[in-house]
Design a protein around this motif. Structure first.
Motif, PDB file in Angstrom:
ATOM      1  N   LEU A 178       0.933  -1.164  -0.035  1.00 17.13           N
ATOM      2  CA  LEU A 178       0.005   0.042  -0.118  1.00 17.13           C
ATOM      3  C   LEU A 178       0.883   1.287  -0.018  1.00 17.13           C
ATOM      4  CD1 LEU A 178      -2.814  -1.145   2.432  1.00 17.13           C
ATOM      5  CD2 LEU A 178      -3.123  -0.678   0.198  1.00 17.13           C
ATOM      6  N   ALA A 179       2.098   1.130   0.804  1.00 19.48           N
ATOM      7  CA  ALA A 179       2.702   2.432   0.616  1.00 19.48           C
ATOM      8  C   ALA A 179       3.538   2.726  -0.634  1.00 19.48           C
ATOM      9  CB  ALA A 179       4.001   2.135   1.817  1.00 19.48           C
ATOM     10  N   VAL A 180       3.851   1.450  -1.428  1.00 18.89           N
ATOM     11  CA  VAL A 180       4.514   1.520  -2.637  1.00 18.89           C
ATOM     12  C   VAL A 180       3.494   2.243  -3.783  1.00 18.89           C
ATOM     13  CG1 VAL A 180       5.123   0.461  -4.768  1.00 18.89           C
ATOM     14  CG2 VAL A 180       6.347  -0.055  -2.333  1.00 18.89           C
ATOM     15  N   LEU A 181       2.212   1.822  -3.264  1.00 20.89           N
ATOM     16  CA  LEU A 181       0.886   2.372  -4.368  1.00 20.89           C
ATOM     17  C   LEU A 181       0.868   3.814  -4.089  1.00 20.89           C
ATOM     18  CD1 LEU A 181      -1.238  -0.690  -4.340  1.00 20.89           C
ATOM     19  CD2 LEU A 181       0.207   0.184  -6.282  1.00 20.89           C
ATOM     20  N   ALA A 182       0.760   4.020  -2.713  1.00 23.89           N
ATOM     21  CA  ALA A 182       0.650   5.611  -2.359  1.00 23.89           C
ATOM     22  C   ALA A 182       1.686   6.446  -2.697  1.00 23.89           C
ATOM     23  CB  ALA A 182       0.458   5.574  -0.934  1.00 23.89           C
ATOM     24  N   ALA A 183       2.931   5.998  -2.846  1.00 22.39           N
ATOM     25  CA  ALA A 183       4.131   7.002  -3.004  1.00 22.39           C
ATOM     26  C   ALA A 183       4.162   6.936  -4.645  1.00 22.39           C
ATOM     27  CB  ALA A 183       5.320   6.069  -2.827  1.00 22.39           C
ATOM     28  N   ALA A 184       3.688   6.090  -5.371  1.00 26.18           N
ATOM     29  CA  ALA A 184       3.497   6.285  -6.821  1.00 26.18           C
ATOM     30  C   ALA A 184       2.468   7.121  -7.282  1.00 26.18           C
ATOM     31  CB  ALA A 184       3.129   4.833  -7.579  1.00 26.18           C
TER      32      ALA A 184
END
Length: 153
Positions: free
Chosen positions: A93-99
């Motif tokens: 979820l953090a990778v998707l939010a950062a993207a």
């Protein structure tokens, strides 16, 4: 005290709560905008071909608030219970939010218009996600989520 949560676990949980608030909060802001009187007749051009009224997006934003709320709520419950699957779900979820935060910043910079709310949300997404990712693989945090004793130095 081996049963006490390490400080990095507390920070990790806080960082995830912030990411969740930013992600769900962004959808809530979009939902509130659809209820504003000025949005009743506002039209958005989609790819220069078709147009959509802002008010017609209301159901989509209600669905996204519920969807994001459920996903982040279930994962937050897993993080609270120190489940290792929840740690990996937070990383995803953090990778998707950062993207998404990076994409939002790029859109703001290339559009030429200055939207303070979108800028603040994108920056908050990016910073909180990077903070979360920087904590996700620390030795004490990994040991805590795998329920292994943390080696003392």
């Amino acid at each position: 005290m081996p049963d006490q949560k390490p400080q990095n676990v507390k920070r990790f949980t806080l960082a995830f709560v912030i990411v969740a608030l930013v992600m769900v909060g962004g959808q809530v802001i979009n939902l509130v905008i659809t209820f504003l009187p000025a949005a009743a007749d506002a039209v958005i051009q989609v790819n220069g071909e078709s147009s959509v009224t802002v008010a017609s997006l209301r159901n989509a934003y209600i669905s996204s608030v519920i969807f994001f709320g459920l996903i982040y709520g279930v994962v937050l419950l897993g993080v609270h219970k120190s489940k290792n699957w929840a740690r990996w779900a937070t990383v995803l979820l953090a990778v998707l939010a950062a993207a998404g935060g990076f994409n939002g910043l790029a859109r703001i910079l290339t559009s030429g218009s200055f939207d303070v709310v979108a800028l603040a949300l994108s920056l908050a997404q990016l910073v909180a996600s990077c903070w979360l990712l920087s904590l996700a693989f620390r030795r004490d945090l990994t040991a805590w989520f795998k329920h292994q004793p943390v080696p003392e130095k």
